[in-house]
Each structure stands twice: as structure tokens, then as C-alpha cells.
Design an enzyme around this catalytic site. Structure first.
Site, PDB file in Angstrom:
ATOM      1  N   GLY B  15       0.823  -1.227   0.069  1.00  7.64           N
ATOM      2  CA  GLY B  15      -0.049  -0.038   0.120  1.00  7.64           C
ATOM      3  C   GLY B  15       1.007   1.166  -0.062  1.00  7.64           C
ATOM      4  O   GLY B  15       1.999   1.321  -0.188  1.00  7.64           O
ATOM      5  N   ASN B  40      -6.008  -3.011  -2.382  1.00 10.27           N
ATOM      6  CA  ASN B  40      -5.818  -1.854  -2.705  1.00 10.27           C
ATOM      7  C   ASN B  40      -4.356  -1.564  -3.488  1.00 10.27           C
ATOM      8  O   ASN B  40      -3.753  -0.417  -3.218  1.00 10.27           O
ATOM      9  CB  ASN B  40      -5.762  -0.820  -1.796  1.00 10.27           C
ATOM     10  N   ASP B  70      -3.929 -12.589   3.078  1.00 12.95           N
ATOM     11  CA  ASP B  70      -5.114 -11.902   3.623  1.00 12.95           C
ATOM     12  C   ASP B  70      -4.721 -12.103   5.218  1.00 12.95           C
ATOM     13  O   ASP B  70      -4.888 -13.043   5.735  1.00 12.95           O
ATOM     14  CB  ASP B  70      -6.253 -12.439   3.302  1.00 12.95           C
ATOM     15  N   SER B 136      -4.104   6.182  13.829  1.00 11.95           N
ATOM     16  CA  SER B 136      -4.579   7.480  13.098  1.00 11.95           C
ATOM     17  C   SER B 136      -4.708   8.504  14.203  1.00 11.95           C
ATOM     18  O   SER B 136      -5.701   8.304  15.438  1.00 11.95           O
ATOM     19  CB  SER B 136      -5.706   7.072  12.373  1.00 11.95           C
ATOM     20  N   TYR B 161     -14.342   3.732  10.514  1.00 13.92           N
ATOM     21  CA  TYR B 161     -12.963   3.790  10.204  1.00 13.92           C
ATOM     22  C   TYR B 161     -12.329   3.902  11.500  1.00 13.92           C
ATOM     23  O   TYR B 161     -11.467   3.240  11.944  1.00 13.92           O
ATOM     24  CB  TYR B 161     -12.590   4.367   8.945  1.00 13.92           C
ATOM     25  N   LYS B 165      -9.787   1.694  14.513  1.00 12.27           N
ATOM     26  CA  LYS B 165      -8.411   1.972  14.874  1.00 12.27           C
ATOM     27  C   LYS B 165      -8.562   2.365  16.343  1.00 12.27           C
ATOM     28  O   LYS B 165      -7.558   1.910  17.224  1.00 12.27           O
ATOM     29  CB  LYS B 165      -8.038   3.455  14.168  1.00 12.27           C
ATOM     30  N   ASN B 210     -10.196   9.900  -2.045  1.00 17.51           N
ATOM     31  CA  ASN B 210     -10.947  10.308  -0.726  1.00 17.51           C
ATOM     32  C   ASN B 210     -10.279  11.393  -0.037  1.00 17.51           C
ATOM     33  O   ASN B 210     -10.799  11.948   0.636  1.00 17.51           O
ATOM     34  CB  ASN B 210     -11.045   9.047   0.228  1.00 17.51           C
ATOM     35  N   VAL B 229     -14.083  21.633  -2.360  1.00 16.49           N
ATOM     36  CA  VAL B 229     -13.634  22.032  -0.782  1.00 16.49           C
ATOM     37  C   VAL B 229     -14.909  21.810  -0.136  1.00 16.49           C
ATOM     38  O   VAL B 229     -16.136  22.532  -0.383  1.00 16.49           O
ATOM     39  CB  VAL B 229     -12.993  23.498  -0.887  1.00 16.49           C
ATOM     40  N   ASP B 309     -16.554  15.592   9.431  1.00 18.42           N
ATOM     41  CA  ASP B 309     -15.336  16.276   9.157  1.00 18.42           C
ATOM     42  C   ASP B 309     -15.334  17.221  10.429  1.00 18.42           C
ATOM     43  O   ASP B 309     -16.170  17.678  10.989  1.00 18.42           O
ATOM     44  CB  ASP B 309     -15.263  16.999   8.107  1.00 18.42           C
TER      45      ASP B 309
END
Lengths: 352, 352
Positions: B15, B40, B70, B136, B161, B165, B210, B229, B309
Site C-alpha cells: 500500500g 488496494n 490476507d 490514526s 473507520y 483504529k 478520498n 472544498v 469532518d
């Protein structure tokens, strides 16, 4: 109310809560398939069906289909769904010992979180989207105030077991947000105790019991010398920890009510209900109630607090009453009496 | 500093972050085995080794062992550990698109959480207990204050997501508490951008990018007409979202430093480090920097905010500096220049 052709899969249906729920489901005329991996259930002489389910069949005069299957095993699960068509799934299969979860966190996360994800994926593949989840009051973490209400903050759990329950609730929320066809009810149990009033099925812990009531029960029949009371300096009326004990039959009926709710209302989305009585009892009060019910003296020793234990926890159970038309009907005396009956009849659990 | 016989398994090593880290590991003389499932990554003409790793080998004049595997597959993983002896594992393999995680939560939890649990279990079985985790800044959820410091509260993530994490960090904490032999470092990335200064390896997103920088890059070479934006009414100096962008090579070096730290200090337990520059740039500032680096005009349209966001996020990166002897060395102009170089050389990514 129920319907003969409503087929329910019960995972972990040979466990303590599972077996009592299966009994109530059969009595309400649901068709039941149980899967269990025997990780915490006694196989008995039948060698195919667990002893507790044989007793459930005798008590109800109905039959239950049993398949040995591990929810973490994709292929085994898929075979179950290939063979049977389900309308609803009630998911009990999980590891549940708080102390053990601190020693073996990977096993707990794999079984409880990944096992559930595995089950949900297979359900989705077979288009079965009604799910009732076996959650716990531990998802509230350290309570900011009492009683605990469903819309209070969850997370910050004090042990891996609690975290697995919290994580699965988060998964279920996200799943229901992503796909509006799912109908998911998470039932947050307070402290299930007691046994079926027949004295024929009950809690049969492996090794040293982790919870108060089965420990008291074993002391009462002389299997253990003392009860250990972990701390008498909590901020409660007598210094010992306060919990909301709920009779196992009340809890089992809560699952049936939740399933009927999903069925009749055709509800979708993610919903959460506390299952508790709303009343808190201290350890010393439970000891006294058990002594009264059994006529036995329960010797105990006060020892240090256990890390991770909170001082008090009890439910606001009004939402389940309002929405599911459910409420606890049995009190602490019933809980002690039925525990005592089960323990006397089955001093070695199902092995006797 | 490094040692020829120090063997590292890199999961997801084909990746974006993985391939750049493999390059730095090889340059520091580590032996590297990469596993990747090509979910990916571009396979290329070699048909065995991914194109990015062929380029890494050319750039470093060293070889890397590649195995298609995997991380969610227990048997495949076990075979990798049977064939190779590892001192450390760096775990990148995961799904990483925030929007997609809202649409396919089960896939994200299965891959990111259960994949990691699977890997940790196999590691334990083979007694490999040094682990570097690809975390992250999203684990901080909605920041209470900035800059973000490692000991701030985590959780309350705004998408599946981020929750994966966060959950894995919780698992890692519990694992290190239960078994004192584990040495785990979780690296909380801020916003990795840019490409290797050679222009030979870089980010090769599938479909519509993304993230901001690869989107700008595609606009710059005419592959997309406009940049969108998302919101210019945030509480920031120009109203657009502010992020802490970090050059991919700085980030990759951070992993090498973390591994050397584990090796040389013989450290155990769970440690967390932010990897960021400590500086925040707004979307409009990044556009201007890219225009300067590329000499291209980047047309953009202001559209509505995206749900989930946050307005601003940047790191306090002093802990990594102090403990790992690491700090970001490249600035926003370097990031834009290297992105532009990579995009010009490889307008269709590795497929060209």
C-alpha cells in the site's frame, strides 16, 4: 401472540441465560434452533443435545433443534443457515468472565467481537436481519449517576469483557445506520441470578463461580467454606457493593418480548433496553435474603476490593416497560429461593 | 544502527504507507517480508510481486520477499510464520476510506479489528511479540483542544473507520496488560501526503480519491476538472478545514525509528506516538502551495461540509521527538513538489 412458523436461532442457547430463554420461547410457541460450542455447557449422556436442553424439552413437552457450532467458524455457521430458515436471531454466544477477560483479552475480543461480526455477516448473506443482542450494564462504565438510563454515555469500560459488549453495540449502531433493513435490539442486562422455578435448570458455572449468587449457593450446600465479600468500604448504605439483581426467568421473558416487539411492530433500526428490576441490593442484603430463603447460614469474610468493581449499579427499567411491555415480576426472595432449589436439586450442576 | 539479521514482517506492505516504509526499512538494512492481499495495490506485469515493490527494489538495489496473504485468513497467516522467523511486525493491512466505512461497517470491523486480532494471535503462537500499529489521529474523535497530545482522551470517533483504529488500540492496551512480554507501539498518523522524492513510488488510489492531496494531484494533470472544498465556514482562519499534513517519507522513517526503539531499548508495554509536523494547513493553503510547486492552476468549488469532518486537527509531535529521536523534516512545499513529481511521472499511478 406468537406464531408457529416463527423460527428463531439462539446462539449460546445451552448456556445459563440461553437455556432459560429457549424455555420461554418454546412456551410461547416459537420454533427454536440452538447452536452452542459446549465451551461452557455440559453435554450430558445424550451425547448430542446438552443436558439443559433435554430438561427444557421435558419441562415444555416440546422439542428444540440443536446443532454444535462455533459462531467464530464461518463455514459451520453458513451450514446452519443453509439448513434452516430463520426469522430472528438471539445472540448469547460469548465469553463472560470479567477476570478471565483481563488474562486472555485476545480470546475475548475474538469470540465476542469477531464471533458477532461473523454471525452478522452470515445473517446478511442469508437476508436475516432481525437481531437481539446480549449486552450488559457494564457498557455504562463507571456510572456518573444512578439509576442508569439507556441514553447515558457508554464506553470507558473497566475490563476487556465490558469493552467487547460496548464495541459490538457500536458495530450494531453503524450497521443499522448503513442498512435500514436491520432491526436490532440490544438488551443491557443487570445482574441475572436465580433459576427456573422448577429447580430443573439453572446456572452451572465451570470451576470457581465468578458471581455472587452461584458462589453463595455453593457455600450454602457446603461445596465452599466461605463467601468472600470484596470490600465493605464502598460509598453505599452498608459499605458493600450494590447491584440490580434480576431473576433469570424475567430476563428470559424480556427476550421473548423484544422479539415479539420486532415482529409485531415490524421495527427497524437500533434500539437499546435495560433489563433490570430498578432496585439495588447490597452484598450483605443478598446474603441475608439467601439465608432466609434457604434456612442456611452463609459464612463470609470481608476481603479487599477487586480492581474494576464499581460501588453501585442499578437500572432505570421504565423504557422496556413502556416499549416492550415488560417488567421484572420476581423479587430478591424469589431469586434466592429458586437458586436454593436448583442448587439443592443439582449440587454438582448438570453433572449429577 | 540496524542489523542484517533483523527480520520484519510488513502487512499491507504494497500500500501507500507500506511501500514507502519498506523502502526505508531496506535502506536501513532490515530484512523485509511483505504480505498483502492486493485489495488496494496494483499487481503489475510481474504477476507475483506488486509493481510498487519492484520499484522499491530498483530504488534500493535490495530485495524484498513478497507473499500474497490476507490477514483475516488464519491458515494463510500461519503459513507465513511457519516459513519465516520474524523479530518485529509492522501492521498496515487495513481498509482506510472513511466514507466507505459508513456504507460497509461490517467489512471495516472484520478487516481492521478481526484481521488485527488474527495477526496478534498468530504472532503469540509463534512467540513474536514486537508490534508496530498503524493508528490514526482520528482516535482522538472531536478534539477538545489543540494540539493533540498522546495522553488526551480517545474514542467517540465519528465514523466506523476511526472506531476500528480506536478499538484496536484498546485491544493492544489490554494485551500488554495481560502479557508483559509484548512490546507494542501505536503510531497515530496525522495526514500522510506526498511521494518518494524519486517520483517512482507514491499514492495510487483506486477510483475517486478520498483525500485532498491525491485529488488535487489528479486535478493538476487534468484527470479531474475541479477540486471540491467541503465547507468554508469552519472556525479556522480562512474557514476551510485545517489538517496536519506529513510527508510520507517522514512518516515511513517514523516506523523505522519506532522499530529501532523497540529493538535497542528492549522496550515492553504499550506506547503511543503522534506522527505529524505539528503545523496545521488549511485546504486553501494546500491548494496555493500545490499551485506554487506545480505551476498549475487548481480550480475548485466550495461545497457543503461533509458530515463527520472536524474543523481542525494538528499534533503535538514532541513525544516522538523525545523518545524515538524522530521529527518531520519536510515541509508543505516538499510535500506538494513530490506529489506533483509522482503524479506527472505516473498520471495513471502504477498502471502506466
Amino acid at each position: 401472540m406468537a406464531n408457529k412458523s416463527w423460527n428463531v436461532l439462539v446462539t449460546g442457547g445451552a448456556g445459563y441465560i440461553g437455556s432459560h430463554t429457549v424455555l420461554e420461547l418454546l412456551q410461547a410457541n416459537f420454533e427454536v434452533v440452538v447452536i452452542d460450542n459446549f465451551s461452557n455447557a455440559y453435554k450430558g449422556n445424550d451425547n448430542i443435545k446438552p443436558e439443559c436442553l433435554l430438561r427444557v424439552e421435558k419441562l415444555t413437552n416440546k422439542t428444540v433443534t440443536f446443532i454444535q457450532c462455533d459462531v467464530t467458524n464461518w463455514n459451520e455457521l453458513k451450514d446452519v443457515f443453509k439448513k434452516h430458515e430463520f426469522h430472528s436471531v438471539i445472540h448469547f454466544a460469548a465469553l463472560k468472565a470479567v477476570g478471565e477477560s483481563c488474562e486472555k483479552p485476545l480470546e475475548y475480543y475474538k469470540t465476542n467481537v469477531c464471533g458477532t461480526l461473523n454471525l452478522l455477516s452470515v445473517m446478511r448473506d442469508f437476508n436475516v436481519k432481525r437481531f437481539i443482542y446480549s449486552s450488559s450494564a457494564t457498557v455504562y462504565g463507571i456510572p456518573e449517576k444512578l439509576p442508569l438510563v439507556e441514553n447515558m454515555k457508554t464506553g470507558d469500560c473497566t475490563n476487556p469483557y465490558g469493552k467487547t459488549k460496548y464495541m459490538v453495540e457500536e458495530v450494531l449502531k453503524d450497521l443499522c445506520t448503513s442498512d435500514k433493513e436491520w432491526s436490532v435490539i440490544s438488551l443491557r442486562y443487570f445482574n441475572p441470578v436465580g433459576a427456573h422455578s422448577s429447580g430443573q435448570i439453572g446456572e452451572d458455572p465451570n470451576g470457581v463461580p465468578n458471581n455472587l449468587m452461584p458462589y453463595i449457593a455453593q457455600v450454602s450446600v457446603g461445596k465452599r467454606e466461605f463467601l468472600y465479600v470484596y470490600g465493605n468500604d464502598y460509598d453505599t448504605h452498608d459499605g458493600t457493593g450494590v447491584r440490580d439483581y434480576i431473576h433469570i426467568t424475567d430476563l428470559a421473558v424480556g427476550h421473548v418480548k423484544a422479539m415479539i416487539y420486532q415482529k409485531i411492530r415490524n421495527s427497524t433500526g437500533f434500539k437499546v433496553f435495560n433489563l433490570g428490576t430498578g432496585k439495588g441490593y447490597s452484598v450483605l442484603e443478598v446474603i441475608r435474603a439467601f439465608e432466609k430463603a434457604s434456612g442456611q447460614k452463609i459464612p463470609y469474610k470481608i476481603v479487599e476490593r477487586r480492581t474494576g468493581d464499581i460501588s453501585a449499579s442499578y437500572a432505570d427499567a421504565s423504557l422496556a416497560n413502556k416499549e416492550l411491555n415488560w417488567q421484572a415480576t420476581k423479587n430478591i426472595d424469589d431469586m434466592c429461593l429458586d437458586t436454593w432449589k436448583w442448587q439443592q436439586n443439582n449440587p454438582d450442576g448438570y453433572k449429577c
